[in-house]
Design an enzyme around this catalytic site. Sequence first.
Site, PDB file in Angstrom:
ATOM      1  N   GLY A  63       8.605   3.206  -1.272  1.00  0.00           N
ATOM      2  CA  GLY A  63       8.218   3.507   0.103  1.00  0.00           C
ATOM      3  C   GLY A  63       6.879   2.901   0.459  1.00  0.00           C
TER       4      GLY A  63
ATOM      5  N   VAL B  42       2.759   3.285   1.840  1.00  0.00           N
ATOM      6  CA  VAL B  42       1.604   4.153   1.620  1.00  0.00           C
ATOM      7  C   VAL B  42       0.621   3.971   2.769  1.00  0.00           C
ATOM      8  CG1 VAL B  42      -0.229   4.822   0.020  1.00  0.00           C
ATOM      9  CG2 VAL B  42       1.901   3.872  -0.868  1.00  0.00           C
TER      10      VAL B  42
ATOM     11  N   ASP C 250       8.064  -0.079 -13.205  1.00  0.00           N
ATOM     12  CA  ASP C 250       7.521  -1.008 -12.211  1.00  0.00           C
ATOM     13  C   ASP C 250       6.026  -1.217 -12.436  1.00  0.00           C
ATOM     14  OD1 ASP C 250       7.589  -2.781 -10.110  1.00  0.00           O
ATOM     15  OD2 ASP C 250       7.515  -1.252  -8.543  1.00  0.00           O
TER      16      ASP C 250
END
Length: 549
Positions: free
Chosen positions: A267, A269, A376
Amino acid sequence: MDQDGNLRLFSLDKQSGSWVVTWQALPGLCNVHGICGRNGICVYTPEPKCTCPPGYEMSEPTDWNKGCKPKFNFTCSKSQDVKFLALPNTDYYGFDAIYKDNASFNFCRQACLDDCSCLGFSYRESQRFCFGKRSLFSGYKQPSFPRTLHLKLPISMVASLEQIRNGSNPDCSKARDQLMVSSSTMYDTISKRVRWAYLYWFASAIGAVEILIFFSGWWILFRKGDVQSTLEDGYRAITSQFRRFSYAELKSATQNFKGEIGRGASGSVYKGVLADQRVVAVKRLGDVYHEEEVFWAEVSTIGKIHHMNLVRMWGFCCEGKHKLLVYEYVENQSLDKNLFSGDYIEWRDRFKIALGTAKGLAYLHHECLEWVIHCDVKPGNILLDKTFEPKIADFGLAKLLQRDGANSEFSRKRGTKGYMAPEWALNLPITAKVDVYSYGLMVLEIVKEIRLSSWVVKKEENEEQEAELTVFTREIKRRIQRGEDLGIEDLVDKRLKGKYSRKQARMLVEIGMSCVEEDRNKRPTMDSIVHQLLEIDGESKLPKSDNED
């Protein structure tokens, strides 16, 4: 802290006059460790219930705190006198007498047979992880959990799984209801005392002289203000660490989600300022986290993880489709922006970043109560505070999806192109070694301060140009095979002008090269990397000349 070990915040409903739970540390009852006692298993059917595993019975029929006891006398028997009963989607927390990764099922089974203290073992097929249990405590069963517990029983024992499937034993909710009743009774008592105090004050005010009324009123007002101040301080102490925010609060804090400071697979930030003037980073999660089960599992995982090299989460928002996480704001933003877009980083800070990141990943891989793979690791997910201490972000957002083997499509997409280990493309089972690969590549980039992770292959006159990482690693391997000096001067960022520790630089290059091995079994573990770096952490004196070693 309630009797079941769960931390809850009660608030007074002024309309009904009753106390209600407005926040609790563990929302799922089966997440409370030991709620069903020793050997007991907490199972959702769909309501949470306590039950005993096959071959066991309740120690006391009316008290689950006493747990379950075996119906047999377990001695160190010969292997032919023992059998294992498979309990799917079941496990017990901790107490691992045996732990081994990359282990076969037969190895795990035999290791438990050979160990008299082993009461059973759990085996994760996808990662080939083996956990032998010396004690059965905090048991739980969930349909989505990928492990199977193999319970050690005498071969003569006749046992069935129906007991667990049906949840035939008394449920945990009884204990919870008793707890809530006792809590309600306690708070009703407090309320009654408060009301009597006010009645007493009123009666005293009518029958006492003026001076007595004055001092009594002054005392009551002082005590009331003191109690209210204490309650407010306690509330702030709890909610300021990990609390539930409303969507309106976070929308206002981020000025309607303006000022994006980062974007990743999970998503976007945004920087925000809360009503108490704390600066925060608000992550707005993508569509994959819109399901309640997924979101709460992630919040539960991240909320249990605390380490100085991991970004700390302060709270969350869960309102319909709006799923947001609130993190501490880290001043110097990401390593990516500092390494490739800003001024060059001093050598001491570079080594600090490499060591701190290794500590954070080692904590996730080896020290957490729940095993976490980041999936990641990249400079964009390494944030730097004002002293350039690294803090790993996005560390919990792959936990549930990695645990669910059925969601392999998402697992293949997890990560950032260029930092992904070869096993992603080969569709091999994902282990912690994918993080090791990404870390090694990032360390080489820290030393050289150029992007080695680019997978963009340029073409010149119809001839393909190799990626930077391929060229770099092949040259280093060639020097090692020929017994040549690594040529640290050519590998370290020229902008440092020789102001770096050659011993530390050589160690980082060697670690980076071992981490990016295509064969994951040849890659080191993160805890071994931490030990290597700590051994030379004191070698921070910069050379006075280029010839100093």
